[in-house]
Scaffold this motif. Sequence first.
Motif, PDB file in Angstrom:
ATOM      1  N   GLU A 220       0.831  -1.212   0.000  1.00  0.00           N
ATOM      2  CA  GLU A 220       0.000   0.000   0.000  1.00  0.00           C
ATOM      3  C   GLU A 220       0.869   1.268   0.000  1.00  0.00           C
ATOM      4  OE1 GLU A 220      -3.865  -1.979   2.246  1.00  0.00           O
ATOM      5  OE2 GLU A 220      -2.464  -0.771   3.405  1.00  0.00           O
ATOM      6  N   ASP A 221       1.948   1.221   0.784  1.00  0.00           N
ATOM      7  CA  ASP A 221       2.877   2.364   0.787  1.00  0.00           C
ATOM      8  C   ASP A 221       3.408   2.650  -0.618  1.00  0.00           C
ATOM      9  OD1 ASP A 221       2.735   2.824   3.465  1.00  0.00           O
ATOM     10  OD2 ASP A 221       4.867   2.493   3.886  1.00  0.00           O
ATOM     11  N   LEU A 222       3.709   1.568  -1.327  1.00  0.00           N
ATOM     12  CA  LEU A 222       4.329   1.734  -2.640  1.00  0.00           C
ATOM     13  C   LEU A 222       3.346   2.214  -3.703  1.00  0.00           C
ATOM     14  CD1 LEU A 222       6.692  -1.401  -2.683  1.00  0.00           C
ATOM     15  CD2 LEU A 222       7.297   0.981  -2.228  1.00  0.00           C
ATOM     16  N   GLN A 223       2.064   2.170  -3.384  1.00  0.00           N
ATOM     17  CA  GLN A 223       1.074   2.684  -4.328  1.00  0.00           C
ATOM     18  C   GLN A 223       0.989   4.208  -4.261  1.00  0.00           C
ATOM     19  OE1 GLN A 223      -0.319   0.466  -6.504  1.00  0.00           O
ATOM     20  NE2 GLN A 223       1.038  -0.902  -5.366  1.00  0.00           N
ATOM     21  N   GLU A 224       1.536   4.783  -3.188  1.00  0.00           N
ATOM     22  CA  GLU A 224       1.447   6.238  -3.045  1.00  0.00           C
ATOM     23  C   GLU A 224       2.308   6.921  -4.107  1.00  0.00           C
ATOM     24  OE1 GLU A 224       2.593   6.955   0.988  1.00  0.00           O
ATOM     25  OE2 GLU A 224       0.913   5.805   1.786  1.00  0.00           O
ATOM     26  N   ASP A 225       1.906   8.098  -4.462  1.00  0.00           N
ATOM     27  CA  ASP A 225       2.589   8.813  -5.537  1.00  0.00           C
ATOM     28  C   ASP A 225       3.798   9.573  -4.975  1.00  0.00           C
ATOM     29  OD1 ASP A 225       3.144   9.808  -7.996  1.00  0.00           O
ATOM     30  OD2 ASP A 225       1.666  11.425  -7.901  1.00  0.00           O
ATOM     31  N   VAL A 226       4.813   8.815  -4.595  1.00  0.00           N
ATOM     32  CA  VAL A 226       6.028   9.402  -4.011  1.00  0.00           C
ATOM     33  C   VAL A 226       7.223   8.788  -4.742  1.00  0.00           C
ATOM     34  CG1 VAL A 226       7.381   9.603  -1.881  1.00  0.00           C
ATOM     35  CG2 VAL A 226       4.890   9.564  -1.762  1.00  0.00           C
ATOM     36  N   PRO A 227       8.255   9.588  -5.068  1.00  0.00           N
ATOM     37  CA  PRO A 227       9.426   9.012  -5.748  1.00  0.00           C
ATOM     38  C   PRO A 227      10.085   7.906  -4.914  1.00  0.00           C
ATOM     39  CG  PRO A 227       9.510  11.405  -5.807  1.00  0.00           C
ATOM     40  CD  PRO A 227       8.379  11.049  -4.892  1.00  0.00           C
ATOM     41  N   LEU A 228      10.507   6.867  -5.603  1.00  0.00           N
ATOM     42  CA  LEU A 228      11.093   5.704  -4.919  1.00  0.00           C
ATOM     43  C   LEU A 228      12.495   5.438  -5.444  1.00  0.00           C
ATOM     44  CD1 LEU A 228       8.040   3.285  -5.297  1.00  0.00           C
ATOM     45  CD2 LEU A 228       8.739   4.438  -3.192  1.00  0.00           C
ATOM     46  N   SER A 229      13.297   4.803  -4.606  1.00  0.00           N
ATOM     47  CA  SER A 229      14.604   4.343  -5.078  1.00  0.00           C
ATOM     48  C   SER A 229      14.353   3.249  -6.115  1.00  0.00           C
ATOM     49  CB  SER A 229      15.418   3.772  -3.919  1.00  0.00           C
ATOM     50  OG  SER A 229      14.805   2.594  -3.454  1.00  0.00           O
ATOM     51  N   GLU A 230      15.387   2.938  -6.869  1.00  0.00           N
ATOM     52  CA  GLU A 230      15.254   1.912  -7.907  1.00  0.00           C
ATOM     53  C   GLU A 230      14.816   0.581  -7.292  1.00  0.00           C
ATOM     54  OE1 GLU A 230      15.229   2.877 -10.743  1.00  0.00           O
ATOM     55  OE2 GLU A 230      15.640   1.224 -12.091  1.00  0.00           O
ATOM     56  N   GLU A 231      15.384   0.275  -6.137  1.00  0.00           N
ATOM     57  CA  GLU A 231      15.038  -0.982  -5.474  1.00  0.00           C
ATOM     58  C   GLU A 231      13.527  -1.059  -5.212  1.00  0.00           C
ATOM     59  OE1 GLU A 231      16.774  -1.387  -1.582  1.00  0.00           O
ATOM     60  OE2 GLU A 231      15.539  -3.122  -1.112  1.00  0.00           O
ATOM     61  N   TYR A 232      12.982  -0.005  -4.643  1.00  0.00           N
ATOM     62  CA  TYR A 232      11.562  -0.037  -4.287  1.00  0.00           C
ATOM     63  C   TYR A 232      10.664   0.139  -5.519  1.00  0.00           C
ATOM     64  CZ  TYR A 232      12.397  -0.560   0.651  1.00  0.00           C
ATOM     65  OH  TYR A 232      12.765  -1.087   1.862  1.00  0.00           O
ATOM     66  N   ARG A 233      11.175   0.844  -6.528  1.00  0.00           N
ATOM     67  CA  ARG A 233      10.378   0.982  -7.749  1.00  0.00           C
ATOM     68  C   ARG A 233      10.180  -0.408  -8.375  1.00  0.00           C
ATOM     69  NH1 ARG A 233      10.934   1.208 -12.863  1.00  0.00           N
ATOM     70  NH2 ARG A 233      13.201   1.028 -12.906  1.00  0.00           N
ATOM     71  N   LEU A 234      11.263  -1.179  -8.394  1.00  0.00           N
ATOM     72  CA  LEU A 234      11.159  -2.519  -8.960  1.00  0.00           C
ATOM     73  C   LEU A 234      10.369  -3.460  -8.058  1.00  0.00           C
ATOM     74  CD1 LEU A 234      14.718  -2.486 -10.373  1.00  0.00           C
ATOM     75  CD2 LEU A 234      12.675  -2.870 -11.732  1.00  0.00           C
ATOM     76  N   LEU A 235      10.501  -3.234  -6.747  1.00  0.00           N
ATOM     77  CA  LEU A 235       9.705  -4.054  -5.823  1.00  0.00           C
ATOM     78  C   LEU A 235       8.221  -3.771  -6.035  1.00  0.00           C
ATOM     79  CD1 LEU A 235       9.562  -6.043  -3.442  1.00  0.00           C
ATOM     80  CD2 LEU A 235       9.718  -4.089  -1.910  1.00  0.00           C
ATOM     81  N   ARG A 236       7.903  -2.502  -6.292  1.00  0.00           N
ATOM     82  CA  ARG A 236       6.502  -2.168  -6.549  1.00  0.00           C
ATOM     83  C   ARG A 236       5.986  -2.942  -7.759  1.00  0.00           C
ATOM     84  NH1 ARG A 236       5.208   3.967  -7.529  1.00  0.00           N
ATOM     85  NH2 ARG A 236       6.461   3.552  -9.371  1.00  0.00           N
ATOM     86  N   GLU A 237       6.807  -2.999  -8.807  1.00  0.00           N
ATOM     87  CA  GLU A 237       6.392  -3.760  -9.998  1.00  0.00           C
ATOM     88  C   GLU A 237       6.177  -5.226  -9.646  1.00  0.00           C
ATOM     89  OE1 GLU A 237       9.170  -3.202 -13.201  1.00  0.00           O
ATOM     90  OE2 GLU A 237       8.900  -1.031 -13.173  1.00  0.00           O
ATOM     91  N   GLN A 238       7.107  -5.740  -8.816  1.00  0.00           N
ATOM     92  CA  GLN A 238       7.011  -7.145  -8.426  1.00  0.00           C
ATOM     93  C   GLN A 238       5.726  -7.383  -7.618  1.00  0.00           C
ATOM     94  OE1 GLN A 238      10.328  -8.396  -6.023  1.00  0.00           O
ATOM     95  NE2 GLN A 238       9.504 -10.441  -5.731  1.00  0.00           N
TER      96      GLN A 238
END
Lengths: 247, 98
Positions: A220-238
Amino acid sequence: MPVTMPYMGSVPIIPPVFEGRFRTVIHAFDKMEWNCGPLALSATQPVLFENVSKARLTIDSVLESMQNLHDRFERLSVWLRKECHNPEKRQVELALLTMLRGLQQLLSDMQVQWEKFPEAVHIVTRNQIDDIERLIGIYNLSCASYESYLAEEEHFSLKGSMLNNSVQGYKLTASIRVHVEDDDTGKHASCLEIPQVYGFGETESEALAMLEREILSLYEDLQEDVPLSEEYRLLREQLDALFNNEK
Amino acid sequence: MKNNDYDTLRVKSVCENKLGIEFRNGSESNGWFVHEGKRIARVTVPYGRKPIPPKTYKSMASQLKLSVSEFDSLLDCPLKLEQYLDALRKQGLIDPQP
């Protein structure tokens, strides 16, 4: 007197690879810079050679290393094929395969030129040989990182990990592996695919419940519209893929 | 590992004061370390446990992208924000200093 010849070969482009826990692998791949680094050879770039005997020896050792790499890679591939549902592994496999093919192509191009021209043994510059050796070093580093991942997974599968197909009532598109172990007076739960979260509780069920809450809360945190590090951006995709949230 | 020396309140307080992490209180206490507007690390601190169990302590260190000894230093005080950023830079998690 150095011999100058055009390099006739081509070097394939390495595809982007899944990151997250594969940071080391990715870092190594990034360093390769196939497109703009010294190995980005073209037909217009003349190749100089200075030391014939050294080059012969080095090319032989490169070929030998290639065979070793190929054998190692074959073993990895066999293992990967067993669990091909995991997109991470598929992407790493693809990247390793492409890298291997790149090196093979390079060597095969050299061989063609050795046969074509009497002085073809002069085809490789010392710098290029260094590059090939460097690439093999990077490849070995990538394999080491990947093997540590495999070792970790083996640890998970051998020591009582369980497969979870759902999280807090959400059905997942693929299973995740969860491991529970003693942690002082309580239990500690972790997940192989999502190492960024953990669970703790007095009992196993409490630890698992916290882990599931953590996975969902991270998602749910990763759905928020906040810039993410590459690690978390890819985790969000996963996680999007796991929760079937195609966007 | 100094998990016996600290409780979760200390971990939370250090994360807030040294790293500027803002925790959200839900079932667990979660907070993001944000650098230059980007979320870099997410830490979960369970409520009121003392001592912190070793694997949980290690997990918190790992969430902050620190080794256990670096995490010890963070809680002990020697490791300040700038050194924390250096540790992240070494792992390639944030951009190098201009």
